[in-house]
Design a protein around this motif. Structure first.
Motif, PDB file in Angstrom:
ATOM      1  N   UNK A  42       5.552 -41.214  39.997  1.00 26.85           N
ATOM      2  CA  UNK A  42       5.054 -42.340  39.208  1.00 26.85           C
ATOM      3  C   UNK A  42       4.383 -41.843  37.922  1.00 26.85           C
ATOM      4  N   UNK A  43       4.105 -42.754  37.017  1.00 25.22           N
ATOM      5  CA  UNK A  43       3.555 -42.399  35.696  1.00 25.22           C
ATOM      6  C   UNK A  43       2.193 -41.725  35.827  1.00 25.22           C
ATOM      7  N   UNK A  44       1.343 -42.211  36.721  1.00 24.19           N
ATOM      8  CA  UNK A  44       0.014 -41.622  36.882  1.00 24.19           C
ATOM      9  C   UNK A  44       0.110 -40.155  37.281  1.00 24.19           C
ATOM     10  N   UNK A  45       1.008 -39.838  38.188  1.00 18.67           N
ATOM     11  CA  UNK A  45       1.213 -38.456  38.616  1.00 18.67           C
ATOM     12  C   UNK A  45       1.772 -37.621  37.467  1.00 18.67           C
ATOM     13  N   UNK A  46       2.693 -38.211  36.687  1.00 13.64           N
ATOM     14  CA  UNK A  46       3.253 -37.495  35.544  1.00 13.64           C
ATOM     15  C   UNK A  46       2.192 -37.190  34.494  1.00 13.64           C
ATOM     16  N   UNK A  47       1.305 -38.139  34.229  1.00 12.16           N
ATOM     17  CA  UNK A  47       0.225 -37.919  33.262  1.00 12.16           C
ATOM     18  C   UNK A  47      -0.653 -36.760  33.729  1.00 12.16           C
ATOM     19  N   UNK A  48      -0.978 -36.731  35.014  1.00 17.01           N
ATOM     20  CA  UNK A  48      -1.815 -35.656  35.556  1.00 17.01           C
ATOM     21  C   UNK A  48      -1.116 -34.299  35.454  1.00 17.01           C
ATOM     22  N   UNK A  49       0.192 -34.282  35.668  1.00 19.66           N
ATOM     23  CA  UNK A  49       0.941 -33.018  35.658  1.00 19.66           C
ATOM     24  C   UNK A  49       1.249 -32.521  34.253  1.00 19.66           C
ATOM     25  N   UNK A  50       1.603 -33.431  33.363  1.00 18.86           N
ATOM     26  CA  UNK A  50       2.077 -33.063  32.034  1.00 18.86           C
ATOM     27  C   UNK A  50       0.948 -33.095  31.003  1.00 18.86           C
ATOM     28  N   UNK A  51      -0.010 -33.984  31.226  1.00 18.84           N
ATOM     29  CA  UNK A  51      -1.063 -34.193  30.243  1.00 18.84           C
ATOM     30  C   UNK A  51      -0.656 -35.295  29.286  1.00 18.84           C
ATOM     31  N   UNK A  52      -1.513 -35.576  28.356  1.00 20.54           N
ATOM     32  CA  UNK A  52      -1.241 -36.654  27.423  1.00 20.54           C
ATOM     33  C   UNK A  52      -1.753 -37.968  27.958  1.00 20.54           C
ATOM     34  N   UNK A  53      -1.243 -39.028  27.392  1.00 21.70           N
ATOM     35  CA  UNK A  53      -1.694 -40.365  27.772  1.00 21.70           C
ATOM     36  C   UNK A  53      -0.599 -41.094  28.551  1.00 21.70           C
ATOM     37  N   UNK A  54      -1.018 -42.117  29.238  1.00 29.90           N
ATOM     38  CA  UNK A  54      -0.056 -42.949  29.959  1.00 29.90           C
ATOM     39  C   UNK A  54       0.940 -43.573  28.985  1.00 29.90           C
ATOM     40  N   UNK A  55       0.453 -44.008  27.818  1.00 29.75           N
ATOM     41  CA  UNK A  55       1.336 -44.603  26.812  1.00 29.75           C
ATOM     42  C   UNK A  55       2.351 -43.581  26.298  1.00 29.75           C
ATOM     43  N   UNK A  56       1.902 -42.359  26.066  1.00 27.60           N
ATOM     44  CA  UNK A  56       2.806 -41.306  25.590  1.00 27.60           C
ATOM     45  C   UNK A  56       3.880 -40.957  26.607  1.00 27.60           C
ATOM     46  N   UNK A  57       3.476 -40.813  27.860  1.00 22.71           N
ATOM     47  CA  UNK A  57       4.441 -40.525  28.928  1.00 22.71           C
ATOM     48  C   UNK A  57       5.415 -41.682  29.063  1.00 22.71           C
ATOM     49  N   UNK A  58       4.910 -42.908  28.984  1.00 22.57           N
ATOM     50  CA  UNK A  58       5.780 -44.079  29.084  1.00 22.57           C
ATOM     51  C   UNK A  58       6.796 -44.118  27.952  1.00 22.57           C
ATOM     52  N   UNK A  59       6.390 -43.702  26.750  1.00 25.61           N
ATOM     53  CA  UNK A  59       7.329 -43.657  25.624  1.00 25.61           C
ATOM     54  C   UNK A  59       8.429 -42.628  25.872  1.00 25.61           C
ATOM     55  N   UNK A  60       8.049 -41.451  26.373  1.00 26.36           N
ATOM     56  CA  UNK A  60       9.060 -40.445  26.709  1.00 26.36           C
ATOM     57  C   UNK A  60      10.022 -40.983  27.768  1.00 26.36           C
ATOM     58  N   UNK A  61       9.466 -41.608  28.798  1.00 28.56           N
ATOM     59  CA  UNK A  61      10.303 -42.156  29.868  1.00 28.56           C
ATOM     60  C   UNK A  61      11.244 -43.229  29.339  1.00 28.56           C
ATOM     61  N   UNK A  62      10.775 -44.049  28.417  1.00 29.70           N
ATOM     62  CA  UNK A  62      11.629 -45.089  27.833  1.00 29.70           C
ATOM     63  C   UNK A  62      12.817 -44.468  27.106  1.00 29.70           C
ATOM     64  N   UNK A  63      12.584 -43.395  26.351  1.00 31.79           N
ATOM     65  CA  UNK A  63      13.679 -42.712  25.656  1.00 31.79           C
ATOM     66  C   UNK A  63      14.662 -42.110  26.652  1.00 31.79           C
TER      67      UNK A  63
END
Length: 104
Positions: A42-63
């Protein structure tokens, strides 16, 4: 149609291949793809693993979803993401292995 021997791929194929590498050029997206190639996350786990913000991770995932490389499924209130394109998994893993081999 696949090129044979020394025949070069058509220009549109090369253009599309270049777009693959453009999407892979962001270290954050590579990290996401590495994680998602082995597990649904999930996004929360990805933010913790990768760093950055939830919005930034969500933008990457959208692409990555737009490219057709990642999809998601709902589990309760969580949305779990995973890589769906085995070619992308191979590219990411080979790129990392290549760098590790160069560093040996």
């Amino acid at each position: 149609m696949h090129p044979t021997g020394h025949e070069a791929p058509a220009r549109d194929v090369l253009d599309d291949a270049a777009e693959v590498f453009a999407l892979l050029s962001a270290p954050g997206r590579l990290h996401l793809l590495w994680i998602l190639s082995t597990d649904e996350v999930d996004v929360t786990t990805l933010v913790a693993a990768v760093g950055g913000t939830k919005a930034g991770i969500s933008q990457h995932l959208a692409k990555l979803r737009l490219a057709g490389w990642v999809d998601s499924r709902r589990e309760g209130r969580r949305l779990l993401y995973r890589v769906t394109d085995p070619h992308i998994v191979t590219l990411v893993h080979q790129a990392v292995e290549h760098i590790l081999d160069l560093r040996d």
